[in-house]
Scaffold this motif. Structure first.
Motif, PDB file in Angstrom:
ATOM      1  N   UNK A   1       0.828  -1.212   0.000  1.00  0.00           N
ATOM      2  CA  UNK A   1       0.000   0.000   0.000  1.00  0.00           C
ATOM      3  C   UNK A   1       0.861   1.260   0.000  1.00  0.00           C
ATOM      4  N   UNK A   2       1.958   1.233   0.760  1.00  0.00           N
ATOM      5  CA  UNK A   2       2.832   2.411   0.833  1.00  0.00           C
ATOM      6  C   UNK A   2       3.481   2.711  -0.516  1.00  0.00           C
ATOM      7  N   UNK A   3       4.075   1.697  -1.125  1.00  0.00           N
ATOM      8  CA  UNK A   3       4.725   1.924  -2.417  1.00  0.00           C
ATOM      9  C   UNK A   3       3.713   2.233  -3.511  1.00  0.00           C
ATOM     10  N   UNK A   4       2.530   1.592  -3.448  1.00  0.00           N
ATOM     11  CA  UNK A   4       1.497   1.890  -4.435  1.00  0.00           C
ATOM     12  C   UNK A   4       0.994   3.322  -4.333  1.00  0.00           C
ATOM     13  N   UNK A   5       0.778   3.784  -3.093  1.00  0.00           N
ATOM     14  CA  UNK A   5       0.338   5.173  -2.900  1.00  0.00           C
ATOM     15  C   UNK A   5       1.406   6.154  -3.359  1.00  0.00           C
ATOM     16  N   UNK A   6       2.667   5.864  -3.059  1.00  0.00           N
ATOM     17  CA  UNK A   6       3.759   6.737  -3.508  1.00  0.00           C
ATOM     18  C   UNK A   6       3.825   6.794  -5.032  1.00  0.00           C
ATOM     19  N   UNK A   7       3.621   5.636  -5.677  1.00  0.00           N
ATOM     20  CA  UNK A   7       3.637   5.616  -7.136  1.00  0.00           C
ATOM     21  C   UNK A   7       2.477   6.425  -7.713  1.00  0.00           C
ATOM     22  N   UNK A   8       1.290   6.319  -7.081  1.00  0.00           N
ATOM     23  CA  UNK A   8       0.131   7.066  -7.565  1.00  0.00           C
ATOM     24  C   UNK A   8       0.339   8.569  -7.430  1.00  0.00           C
ATOM     25  N   UNK A   9       0.829   8.994  -6.271  1.00  0.00           N
ATOM     26  CA  UNK A   9       1.034  10.430  -6.049  1.00  0.00           C
ATOM     27  C   UNK A   9       2.088  10.986  -6.996  1.00  0.00           C
ATOM     28  N   UNK A  10       3.221  10.263  -7.128  1.00  0.00           N
ATOM     29  CA  UNK A  10       4.263  10.737  -8.040  1.00  0.00           C
ATOM     30  C   UNK A  10       3.782  10.722  -9.492  1.00  0.00           C
ATOM     31  N   UNK A  11       2.911   9.759  -9.845  1.00  0.00           N
ATOM     32  CA  UNK A  11       2.351   9.739 -11.192  1.00  0.00           C
ATOM     33  C   UNK A  11       1.458  10.936 -11.456  1.00  0.00           C
ATOM     34  N   UNK A  12       0.635  11.310 -10.464  1.00  0.00           N
ATOM     35  CA  UNK A  12      -0.206  12.500 -10.627  1.00  0.00           C
ATOM     36  C   UNK A  12       0.639  13.768 -10.757  1.00  0.00           C
ATOM     37  N   UNK A  13       1.692  13.851  -9.957  1.00  0.00           N
ATOM     38  CA  UNK A  13       2.595  15.007 -10.062  1.00  0.00           C
ATOM     39  C   UNK A  13       3.256  15.029 -11.434  1.00  0.00           C
ATOM     40  N   UNK A  14       3.635  13.856 -11.934  1.00  0.00           N
ATOM     41  CA  UNK A  14       4.256  13.784 -13.257  1.00  0.00           C
ATOM     42  C   UNK A  14       3.296  14.261 -14.348  1.00  0.00           C
ATOM     43  N   UNK A  15       2.038  13.817 -14.288  1.00  0.00           N
ATOM     44  CA  UNK A  15       1.056  14.230 -15.286  1.00  0.00           C
ATOM     45  C   UNK A  15       0.847  15.737 -15.251  1.00  0.00           C
ATOM     46  N   UNK A  16       0.731  16.293 -14.045  1.00  0.00           N
ATOM     47  CA  UNK A  16       0.540  17.735 -13.930  1.00  0.00           C
ATOM     48  C   UNK A  16       1.767  18.505 -14.438  1.00  0.00           C
ATOM     49  N   UNK A  17       2.960  18.048 -14.077  1.00  0.00           N
ATOM     50  CA  UNK A  17       4.187  18.711 -14.522  1.00  0.00           C
ATOM     51  C   UNK A  17       4.303  18.671 -16.050  1.00  0.00           C
TER      52      UNK A  17
ATOM     53  N   UNK B   1      14.863  21.322 -23.166  1.00  0.00           N
ATOM     54  CA  UNK B   1      15.072  20.038 -22.509  1.00  0.00           C
ATOM     55  C   UNK B   1      14.034  19.858 -21.404  1.00  0.00           C
ATOM     56  N   UNK B   2      13.724  18.592 -21.127  1.00  0.00           N
ATOM     57  CA  UNK B   2      12.756  18.326 -20.073  1.00  0.00           C
ATOM     58  C   UNK B   2      13.306  18.790 -18.730  1.00  0.00           C
ATOM     59  N   UNK B   3      12.511  19.493 -17.935  1.00  0.00           N
ATOM     60  CA  UNK B   3      12.984  19.952 -16.626  1.00  0.00           C
ATOM     61  C   UNK B   3      13.367  18.787 -15.728  1.00  0.00           C
ATOM     62  N   UNK B   4      14.201  19.080 -14.749  1.00  0.00           N
ATOM     63  CA  UNK B   4      14.690  18.047 -13.835  1.00  0.00           C
ATOM     64  C   UNK B   4      13.553  17.391 -13.074  1.00  0.00           C
ATOM     65  N   UNK B   5      12.559  18.186 -12.656  1.00  0.00           N
ATOM     66  CA  UNK B   5      11.507  17.628 -11.819  1.00  0.00           C
ATOM     67  C   UNK B   5      10.605  16.664 -12.595  1.00  0.00           C
TER      68      UNK B   5
END
Length: 538
Positions: free
Chosen positions: A65-81, A472-476
């Motif tokens: 659950x912890x790694x899955x939630x982290x992946x989901x949150x980072x994926x949403x941040x990636x989509x927004x970025x 170039x793609x930003x670092x974040x």
């Protein structure tokens, strides 16, 4: 005395800033040392033991659950970025960091002397950037009824964006209307027509304005001031109504030219009358200014009709009186004229052996100058990108200007033997002279950073906007993409192999904390065990 005190305070401030900038590692180690000394009263070891016991009691489902939630949150941040980068050309996290966190960390220099010394240069560069990012009316825009609408009928695509057409509507209201339009019924109708968004409603209003002028009306005009002699006149034709019909209703260039000739006759009459009355008041002066704009516009569009119908000499004669600022047309036409003298005999192999002649060097320098002004044009001239219909407005040094130039001048480059070959062999050499085009130019001002956003508003969505320089793609974005992938992989592995991943996690943590444990053992062997008691006695 006051100056000495001020100087001392400035030196003290600079010393403090320097200490926080370069000696932060010393402060960090001091804090670590204090934490180590106070580990017994703070019960750090007991707390760490409690935490480790709690972690040992957790099941593999928690880690999934912890790694899955982290992946989901980072994926949403990636989509927004990624969306923010595609829309605005920069990273949201990076922009927020630079705008809000950098001033707090002392990244902004508030030195008043530097600001005063560079104020003149900054103001000049700001004025230049504003002028270069300005959207200009395309002097060679096509006709909506005869060309843009025909493209829509054939392809089903809209060649003009709402932003582009809205700018045209603003131009029409600025150039073709004035405050005294309510005095003439036809002009009052056209004032409303230019604000109408529906094309059919605009065309109907133009016909209505012309029908009003067909009716004979008694207009009492004194032939001599303070006289009782009057005459009956016919209301003048509405030139702006003919303009609208030529632009939007005419389905062929020949039909548009016929309407523009009628508009020229009506506009010339209005111009002559307003010219005689322009000094009688501000109202007449505004009418004369409007009639002048109408007459200039009609002549320019008649020149465009002549060009589209193949009468180039006639179009040149009409266009000769129109002055335009520096543009890609001027730069690339100058390069074509110089390339015409050497392009038929130019060979890159021969030039590499014997070097460039004076004429060839002049041609290459002219190409480099043109490419620096607008680097998007060569790909359209060399047919590396597909052309679309030019918009009604362009951005200087942008992709929209490149499309407008290549649309009309590609045939000229093909007509000159070897010109495209010379361009193909030399145009990329421009970028070696300006490695940082956004910071410093070679023959022109630095390339403006606003072209991509403005071009995306001017050009249709089905066109891939040319971007220079390539960003170039930003670092974040890269960081969030890696974090999302890594945490998703951990979640999948933990779900499939819980026991093996548990062993791996324990081995990883023990290896990670091994150097810290080794350092702590060495420190304990050096420092006396009763140090804390001695400090409490002091």
């Amino acid at each position: 005395m006051a100056e000495a005190a001020t100087g001392f305070l400035e030196q003290l401030k600079s010393c403090i800033v320097w200490s926080w900038t370069y000696l932060w590692t010393v402060w960090f180690f001091i804090v670590l040392f204090l934490v180590y000394i106070l580990r017994v009263p703070l019960k750090i070891n007991d707390n760490l033991s409690t935490v480790s016991m709690f972690l040992n009691t957790l099941t593999p489902k928690f880690y999934v659950a912890l790694t899955g939630t982290s992946s989901l949150i980072s994926g949403l941040i990636l989509i927004f970025e990624w969306w923010y980068f595609r829309k605005y050309g920069t990273s949201f996290i990076e922009q927020v960091s630079v705008s809000h966190l950098r001033p707090l960390l002392g990244g902004v220099d508030n030195n008043s002397s530097n600001n005063s010394n560079s104020s003149n240069g900054d103001s000049d560069s700001n004025r230049q950037s504003v002028s270069e990012c300005k959207v200009w009316r395309n002097p060679l825009n096509l006709f909506r009824g005869a060309e843009y609408n025909r493209y829509t009928w054939v392809t089903g695509r809209e060649p003009l964006t709402y932003y582009d057409m809205n700018l045209s509507a603003q131009d029409h209201q600025t150039f073709f209307t004035c405050d005294s339009d309510h005095l003439r019924p036809a002009d009052a109708i056209m004032q409303k027509a230019w604000r109408e968004r529906n094309p059919q409603a605009r065309i109907s209003a133009a016909h209505e304005a012309l029908e009003i002028n067909e009716i004979r009306s008694r207009v009492e005009v004194p032939l001599i001031a303070s006289s009782t002699i009057w005459e009956i006149k016919l209301l003048p034709k509405c030139a702006t109504a003919y303009i609208l019909l030529a632009e939007e209703e005419a389905t062929t260039i020949a039909e548009a030219e016929k309407l523009f000739k009628q508009a020229l006759k009506a506009g010339d009459g209005c111009y002559r009358r307003s010219q005689q009355l322009q000094h009688h008041g501000s109202q007449y002066e505004a009418q004369h200014r409007r009639d002048t704009n109408v007459l200039v516009y009609i002549k320019r569009r008649l020149a465009m009709c002549a060009r589209r119908l193949g009468r180039t000499r006639e179009a040149v004669k009409m266009m000769r009186d129109i002055s335009l600022p520096k543009s890609a047309t001027i730069c690339y036409t100058a390069a074509l004229l110089k390339a015409r003298a050497v392009s038929d005999k130019f060979s890159p192999e021969a030039a590499s052996r014997r070097g460039l002649s004076t004429a060839e060097m002049n041609a290459v320098e002219a190409i480099h100058r043109a490419v620096e002004f607008n680097p998007h044009v060569p790909k359209y001239l060399l047919e590396m990108k597909s052309l679309i219909l030019p918009p009604e407005h362009i951005l200087k040094r942008g992709d929209s200007e490149a499309i407008a130039y290549a649309f009309f001048h590609l045939a000229h480059w093909k007509r000159v033997e070897g010109a495209l070959n010379l361009l193909h062999c030399t145009w990329e050499g421009t970028f070696r002279m300006i490695p940082y085009p956004l910071e410093k130019g070679h023959l022109f001002y630095p390339y403006p950073i606003c072209t991509e956003t403005a071009d995306r508003e001017l050009l249709p969505s089905f066109h891939e906007v040319s971007v220079y320089p390539k960003k170039e793609l930003p670092f974040f974005i890269l960081f969030t993409a890696g974090l999302c992938s890594f945490t998703a992989m951990l979640a999948l592995l933990t779900h499939q192999f819980p026991e093996l991943m548990g062993v791996f996690a324990k081995a990883f943590l023990s290896t990670l904390f091994a150097p810290l444990n080794f350092v702590m053992e060495k420190v304990e062997s050096v420092l006396p065990s009763s140090l804390w008691h001695q400090l409490t006695r002091i």
